[in-house]
Write a protein that holds these residues in place. Structure first.
Motif, mmCIF file in Angstrom:
data_model
loop_
_atom_site.group_PDB
_atom_site.id
_atom_site.type_symbol
_atom_site.label_atom_id
_atom_site.label_comp_id
_atom_site.label_asym_id
_atom_site.label_seq_id
_atom_site.Cartn_x
_atom_site.Cartn_y
_atom_site.Cartn_z
ATOM 1 N N LYS A 195 0.755 -1.267 -0.027
ATOM 2 C CA LYS A 195 0.126 0.017 0.096
ATOM 3 C C LYS A 195 0.809 1.165 0.067
ATOM 4 O O LYS A 195 1.715 1.492 1.046
ATOM 5 C CB LYS A 195 -0.984 -0.094 1.405
ATOM 6 C CG LYS A 195 -2.043 -1.052 1.205
ATOM 7 C CD LYS A 195 -3.173 -0.632 2.282
ATOM 8 C CE LYS A 195 -4.128 -1.698 2.253
ATOM 9 N NZ LYS A 195 -4.604 -2.140 0.794
ATOM 10 N N LEU A 196 0.677 1.945 -0.949
ATOM 11 C CA LEU A 196 1.260 3.409 -1.031
ATOM 12 C C LEU A 196 0.739 4.626 -0.305
ATOM 13 O O LEU A 196 -0.491 4.843 -0.444
ATOM 14 C CB LEU A 196 1.206 3.779 -2.613
ATOM 15 C CG LEU A 196 2.038 2.738 -3.574
ATOM 16 C CD1 LEU A 196 1.686 3.121 -4.849
ATOM 17 C CD2 LEU A 196 3.483 2.772 -3.281
ATOM 18 N N LEU A 197 1.503 5.160 0.494
ATOM 19 C CA LEU A 197 1.224 6.309 1.518
ATOM 20 C C LEU A 197 1.985 7.587 0.725
ATOM 21 O O LEU A 197 3.147 7.562 0.635
ATOM 22 C CB LEU A 197 1.471 6.314 2.593
ATOM 23 C CG LEU A 197 1.053 5.054 3.613
ATOM 24 C CD1 LEU A 197 1.866 5.196 4.987
ATOM 25 C CD2 LEU A 197 -0.322 5.075 3.478
ATOM 26 N N ALA A 198 1.140 8.622 0.533
ATOM 27 C CA ALA A 198 1.738 10.006 0.086
ATOM 28 C C ALA A 198 1.897 10.903 1.225
ATOM 29 O O ALA A 198 0.840 11.032 1.909
ATOM 30 C CB ALA A 198 0.755 10.271 -0.934
ATOM 31 N N VAL A 199 3.177 11.176 1.381
ATOM 32 C CA VAL A 199 3.305 12.172 2.522
ATOM 33 C C VAL A 199 2.981 13.560 1.975
ATOM 34 O O VAL A 199 3.486 14.158 0.911
ATOM 35 C CB VAL A 199 4.770 12.314 2.750
ATOM 36 C CG1 VAL A 199 5.230 13.205 3.769
ATOM 37 C CG2 VAL A 199 5.398 10.961 3.057
ATOM 38 N N THR A 200 1.922 14.104 2.467
ATOM 39 C CA THR A 200 1.249 15.465 2.094
ATOM 40 C C THR A 200 2.474 16.546 2.370
ATOM 41 O O THR A 200 3.110 17.145 1.730
ATOM 42 C CB THR A 200 -0.005 15.678 2.827
ATOM 43 O OG1 THR A 200 0.061 15.731 4.340
ATOM 44 C CG2 THR A 200 -1.077 14.961 2.312
ATOM 45 N N VAL A 201 2.444 17.326 3.787
ATOM 46 C CA VAL A 201 3.427 17.937 4.286
ATOM 47 C C VAL A 201 4.066 17.640 5.354
ATOM 48 O O VAL A 201 3.236 17.380 6.238
ATOM 49 C CB VAL A 201 2.821 19.643 4.235
ATOM 50 C CG1 VAL A 201 3.554 20.375 4.764
ATOM 51 C CG2 VAL A 201 2.027 20.023 2.913
ATOM 52 N N LEU A 202 5.329 17.573 5.546
ATOM 53 C CA LEU A 202 5.922 17.063 6.533
ATOM 54 C C LEU A 202 5.357 17.830 7.845
ATOM 55 O O LEU A 202 5.273 19.019 7.863
ATOM 56 C CB LEU A 202 7.235 17.298 6.459
ATOM 57 C CG LEU A 202 8.006 16.480 5.525
ATOM 58 C CD1 LEU A 202 9.391 16.813 5.184
ATOM 59 C CD2 LEU A 202 7.913 14.917 5.903
ATOM 60 N N THR A 203 5.163 16.915 8.931
ATOM 61 C CA THR A 203 4.769 17.583 10.267
ATOM 62 C C THR A 203 5.524 18.539 10.960
ATOM 63 O O THR A 203 5.355 19.111 11.898
ATOM 64 C CB THR A 203 4.435 16.567 11.189
ATOM 65 O OG1 THR A 203 5.565 15.547 11.611
ATOM 66 C CG2 THR A 203 3.422 15.409 10.761
ATOM 67 N N SER A 204 6.917 18.487 10.469
ATOM 68 C CA SER A 204 7.654 19.572 10.986
ATOM 69 C C SER A 204 7.875 20.871 10.347
ATOM 70 O O SER A 204 8.298 21.953 10.436
ATOM 71 C CB SER A 204 9.234 19.188 11.111
ATOM 72 O OG SER A 204 9.534 18.982 9.702
ATOM 73 N N TYR A 205 6.899 21.405 9.453
ATOM 74 C CA TYR A 205 6.534 22.271 8.471
ATOM 75 C C TYR A 205 5.439 22.993 9.007
ATOM 76 O O TYR A 205 4.303 22.459 9.092
ATOM 77 C CB TYR A 205 6.413 22.025 7.196
ATOM 78 C CG TYR A 205 7.863 21.745 6.440
ATOM 79 C CD1 TYR A 205 8.527 20.797 6.639
ATOM 80 C CD2 TYR A 205 8.092 22.418 5.058
ATOM 81 C CE1 TYR A 205 9.860 20.523 5.853
ATOM 82 C CE2 TYR A 205 9.240 22.388 4.415
ATOM 83 C CZ TYR A 205 10.133 21.117 4.808
ATOM 84 O OH TYR A 205 11.264 21.381 4.256
ATOM 85 N N ASN A 206 5.535 24.345 9.129
ATOM 86 C CA ASN A 206 4.567 25.243 9.273
ATOM 87 C C ASN A 206 4.294 26.006 7.813
ATOM 88 O O ASN A 206 5.177 25.778 7.013
ATOM 89 C CB ASN A 206 4.461 26.401 10.419
ATOM 90 C CG ASN A 206 5.803 26.862 10.535
ATOM 91 O OD1 ASN A 206 6.368 27.261 9.579
ATOM 92 N ND2 ASN A 206 5.939 27.344 11.993
ATOM 93 N N ASP A 207 3.571 27.452 7.944
ATOM 94 C CA ASP A 207 3.325 27.936 6.553
ATOM 95 C C ASP A 207 4.849 28.609 6.332
ATOM 96 O O ASP A 207 5.074 28.725 5.035
ATOM 97 C CB ASP A 207 2.265 28.955 6.806
ATOM 98 C CG ASP A 207 0.758 28.426 6.992
ATOM 99 O OD1 ASP A 207 0.732 27.103 6.410
ATOM 100 O OD2 ASP A 207 -0.059 29.033 7.431
#
Ligand code: OMP
Length: 236
Positions: free
Chosen positions: A113-125
């Motif tokens: 199963k493939l998971l796509a990483v949307t925006v890393l959790t260490s990133y903010n705007d």
């Protein structure tokens, strides 16, 4: 299995972010029966940890292979095709359209199963803007979720902060896997978009990825048990 049918205990994925296979195997022994799902990422994979994927899978555990692939489509496709033979349940790729398309081609009819990483959790705007993105976190996560769904990706990796909004887009069929989990009082470290285990489950996460709060705990098994108890309570 649809996400709604996952047993509470199987929703905790412990990140084996440890320096060697010996250290990882010692941690797995300490956690014993309480943990059924492990993540192998950069640190362990590049320290000889890839054979551990197959060993764990053959021993009845599930493995999330977190290689966060991103390259030209052909290379991603060929890499994923090789990875299908390891026995992992999940594999991460970055949520770029060419990358996701290549990964879906490489996965073929295998069970990976493939998971796509949307925006890393260490990133903010601000971090996104510094990296040259025009969109903020919530807009980019949403856009990438829609692209992932359209391309046939099986699930998303995102912070639990986006879980509620993502459920409205992806429904219940795609898996929602959330790192950025911090039990109350745990050190935050480099994470920026975080939630407690109970709140993440209540927000709609299927699986919680937890590294340092478990593997760096004085008693990792007690830490894992406490997170699983919080998950079970949130599920009601
Ligand atoms: O793909 C991941 O697993 C991932 C995506 C993301 O956006 N943020 C994130 O922290 N992770 C991984 O999740 C784990 C979190 O570890 P801790 O911060 O120690 O709980 C690490 O292994 C990260 O590589």
């Amino acid at each position: 299995m649809t996400p709604a049918e996952i047993a509470p205990k199987d929703r905790l994925i412990v990140a084996l972010d440890l320096p060697s296979v010996d250290a990882a195997e010692a941690m797995i022994a300490k956690l014993g029966d309480s943990v059924t799902f492990y993540k192998i990422g950069y640190r362990l994979a590049y320290a000889g940890g890839l054979p551990l994927v197959t060993k764990l899978a053959d021993g009845g555990k599930k493995v999330f292979l977190d290689l966060k692939l991103h390259d030209i489509g052909n290379t991603v496709s060929q890499g994923v095709e090789s990875i299908t033979r390891l026995g992992a349940t999940f594999l991460t790729v970055h949520a770029y359209p060419q990358t996701m398309k290549g990964a879906v081609e490489g996965r073929g009819s295998s069970k990976l199963k493939l998971l796509a990483v949307t925006v890393l959790t260490s990133y903010n705007d601000d971090d996104l803007h510094a990296a040259g993105f025009r969109l903020g976190v919530s807009e980019l996560v949403e856009a990438r979720a829609r692209q992932a769904q359209a391309l046939g990706i099986d699930g998303l990796v995102s912070s639990p902060e986006e879980a509620e909004g993502l459920r409205k887009i992806i429904g219940r069929q795609m898996n929602l896997v959330t790192p950025g989990i911090r039990p109350a009082g745990a050190a935050i470290g480099d994470q920026k978009r975080i939630m407690t285990p109970g709140r993440a489950i209540a927000a709609g996460a299927d699986y919680l990825v937890v590294g340092r709060p478990v593997v760096e705990a004085a008693d990792p098994r007690a830490a894992a048990d406490a997170i699983q108890a919080e998950i079970a309570q949130a599920l009601g």
